[in-house]
Motif scaffolding. Structure first.
Motif, PDB file in Angstrom:
ATOM      1  N   ASN A 128      36.274  33.020  33.959  1.00 43.56           N
ATOM      2  CA  ASN A 128      36.909  34.033  33.329  1.00 43.56           C
ATOM      3  C   ASN A 128      36.392  34.651  32.213  1.00 43.56           C
ATOM      4  O   ASN A 128      36.745  34.865  31.209  1.00 43.56           O
ATOM      5  N   GLY A 139      37.054  38.059  30.395  1.00 42.26           N
ATOM      6  CA  GLY A 139      38.420  38.415  31.452  1.00 42.26           C
ATOM      7  C   GLY A 139      38.276  39.236  32.515  1.00 42.26           C
ATOM      8  O   GLY A 139      39.142  40.178  32.920  1.00 42.26           O
ATOM      9  N   ASP A 191      41.350  38.333  35.000  1.00 41.61           N
ATOM     10  CA  ASP A 191      42.380  39.020  34.231  1.00 41.61           C
ATOM     11  C   ASP A 191      42.055  40.616  34.930  1.00 41.61           C
ATOM     12  O   ASP A 191      43.116  41.171  35.303  1.00 41.61           O
ATOM     13  N   GLU A 226      44.895  42.729  37.211  1.00 45.76           N
ATOM     14  CA  GLU A 226      45.314  43.901  36.652  1.00 45.76           C
ATOM     15  C   GLU A 226      44.865  45.013  37.723  1.00 45.76           C
ATOM     16  O   GLU A 226      46.049  45.978  37.919  1.00 45.76           O
ATOM     17  N   THR A 254      47.008  36.752  41.527  1.00 45.79           N
ATOM     18  CA  THR A 254      47.053  36.551  40.215  1.00 45.79           C
ATOM     19  C   THR A 254      45.749  36.293  39.655  1.00 45.79           C
ATOM     20  O   THR A 254      44.793  35.921  40.461  1.00 45.79           O
ATOM     21  N   ALA A 255      45.562  36.245  38.465  1.00 49.52           N
ATOM     22  CA  ALA A 255      44.283  35.634  37.738  1.00 49.52           C
ATOM     23  C   ALA A 255      43.863  34.461  38.339  1.00 49.52           C
ATOM     24  O   ALA A 255      42.692  34.308  38.578  1.00 49.52           O
ATOM     25  N   ARG A 256      44.966  33.545  38.613  1.00 52.31           N
ATOM     26  CA  ARG A 256      44.706  32.200  38.897  1.00 52.31           C
ATOM     27  C   ARG A 256      44.100  32.235  40.297  1.00 52.31           C
ATOM     28  O   ARG A 256      42.985  31.356  40.752  1.00 52.31           O
ATOM     29  N   ARG A 293      40.381  33.369  39.895  1.00 56.06           N
ATOM     30  CA  ARG A 293      39.667  32.235  39.326  1.00 56.06           C
ATOM     31  C   ARG A 293      39.342  31.077  40.837  1.00 56.06           C
ATOM     32  O   ARG A 293      38.134  30.609  40.450  1.00 56.06           O
TER      33      ARG A 293
END
Length: 87
Positions: free
Chosen positions: A25, A28, A31, A35, A59-61, A64
């Motif tokens: 990340n 970001g 993220d 988004e 999601t960001a997870r 990742r």
């Protein structure tokens, strides 16, 4: 003619950088991708006139996790390229 090991090395290094940015990340990145996916889903729903519940967005997870997979596989590609060069 470009040797195959050089192409593998360049592609592997690009994957390491990209996957590392997502997995860790950096600034970001995960993220921002999450988004962007949410906004695109909302825009698509508004364009088609579908105002019901939105589809599941990543999601960001999730980004990742995908970045970690890309990082791991890219390291394998780099290792293969280095072994091919030395052997």
């Amino acid at each position: 003619m470009v040797p195959v090991s050089a192409v593998l090395l360049l592609l592997g290094l690009a994957g390491v950088v990209w996957g590392g940015c997502l997995a860790l990340n950096v600034r970001g990145a995960a993220d921002a991708w999450a988004e962007r996916a949410r906004i695109n889903t909302e825009l698509t729903a508004a364009t088609t006139g579908d105002f019901g519940p939105l589809d599941t967005v990543w999601t960001a997870r999730d980004y990742r996790t995908r970045g970690a997979r890309i990082l791991a596989l890219s390291l394998v590609i780099v290792l293969i390229a280095l072994l091919k060069t030395w052997l």
